[in-house]
Design a protein around this motif. Sequence first.
Motif, short mmCIF file in Angstrom:
data_model
loop_
_atom_site.label_atom_id
_atom_site.label_comp_id
_atom_site.label_asym_id
_atom_site.label_seq_id
_atom_site.Cartn_x
_atom_site.Cartn_y
_atom_site.Cartn_z
N SER A 116 33.84 -105.96 -1.33
CA SER A 116 34.73 -107.11 -1.16
C SER A 116 34.28 -107.88 0.07
N ALA A 117 35.01 -108.93 0.39
CA ALA A 117 34.70 -109.71 1.59
C ALA A 117 35.37 -109.10 2.82
N LEU A 118 36.06 -108.00 2.66
CA LEU A 118 36.86 -107.44 3.76
C LEU A 118 36.12 -106.32 4.49
N ILE A 119 36.31 -106.30 5.79
CA ILE A 119 35.51 -105.43 6.67
C ILE A 119 35.70 -103.94 6.34
N ARG A 120 36.89 -103.54 5.91
CA ARG A 120 37.09 -102.10 5.67
C ARG A 120 36.24 -101.60 4.51
N ALA A 121 36.03 -102.45 3.51
CA ALA A 121 35.17 -102.05 2.38
C ALA A 121 33.70 -102.11 2.81
N GLN A 122 33.37 -103.10 3.60
CA GLN A 122 31.98 -103.24 4.04
C GLN A 122 31.59 -102.12 5.00
N MET A 123 32.50 -101.79 5.92
CA MET A 123 32.22 -100.66 6.83
C MET A 123 32.00 -99.39 6.02
N THR A 124 32.84 -99.20 5.02
CA THR A 124 32.75 -97.98 4.21
C THR A 124 31.40 -97.89 3.51
N ALA A 125 30.99 -98.99 2.91
CA ALA A 125 29.70 -98.99 2.21
C ALA A 125 28.56 -98.71 3.19
N MET A 126 28.59 -99.37 4.31
CA MET A 126 27.49 -99.23 5.27
C MET A 126 27.45 -97.82 5.87
N LEU A 127 28.62 -97.30 6.23
CA LEU A 127 28.66 -95.95 6.80
C LEU A 127 28.22 -94.92 5.77
N ALA A 128 28.65 -95.10 4.54
CA ALA A 128 28.24 -94.16 3.49
C ALA A 128 26.71 -94.19 3.34
N MET A 129 26.13 -95.37 3.44
CA MET A 129 24.68 -95.48 3.24
C MET A 129 23.87 -94.84 4.37
#
Length: 316
Positions: A116-129
Amino acid sequence: MASTFLSQPVARYSSGIDVPASSRNFGSSSLRFLSPRFPTIATRSVLHPSPLSGSHHSSSESESSLILIRHGESLWNEKNLFTGCCDVPLTKRGVEEAIEAGKRISYIPIDMIFTSALIRAQMTAMLAMTQHRQKKVPIIIHNENEQATTWTRVYSGKTMKQSIPVITSWQLNERMYGELQGLNKQETAERYGKEKVYEWRRSYDIPPPKGESLEMCSQRAVAYFKDFIEPQLQSGKHVMLAAHGNSLRSIIMYLEKLTSQEVTDLELSTGIPLLYIYKEGKFMSRGSPVGPSEADVYAYTQNLAVYRQQLDEMPH
Ligand SMILES: O=C(O)[C@@H](CO)OP(=O)(O)O
């Protein structure tokens, strides 16, 4: 449905112009990723699976994995506040959940990431990666305007091959909670009654005051999924999608053909990845990978087992 996306600017994922033809590939022929504004072009110019992705078949035979993940705990989850489209970051626990989720999926192929455009989803994706065994670099694609596109261009085919495009989209955002955003859930239940608040939170077609019902959220999130994510899966790409409780509930409703009653009972925990295999136009739910050493996950399909073996053979 496609008209929903007309306001979205063009995204290009380009290698630039000075890369030798032989290396101008992201695994295959095109380095360009064109935006949701042009769904047919996006479908044609998909970034092909990496050599390790285990999916080298024509689209009719191809099998792709789809990982869905709700973001880790956010600061407003912790405070029990209605969050909706408010853009709050993860808590420390949310960060840990995302890292743990990354460990669980560290051997599942990922060629593209949608968030999504929201930081909590982006943080999650990046941290998971950060945990992924393949060690590719997720790169957020900026398509806000022509300058953003030009200024974020990558000029090395080799670097491109070691990258994973991350496509962000507001259509995958959490459902807009209207006048409940920022209110405490417990206090709201005390004020309006538990049943009313449950109806706002979990019914399919009753919107919260000035907000979106799940049905309304689904009209944008599922349309986006069908128009822009499904074509990638059809072409053999492995996709991770990091989003939100309600945008993902609506997508799961579509994937699993749930009724509006069944989706009412569906609850998603923060930071738990869910795996689907896409084959011959069908989505097969494979639950949540328990851990990178969990043999069962990789026994789902021959392709996943081969992929895992290739990663194991990679130098550390
Ligand atoms: O507050 C929100 O945005 C959502 C997700 O956290 O809450 P609910 O579970 O009530 O849909």
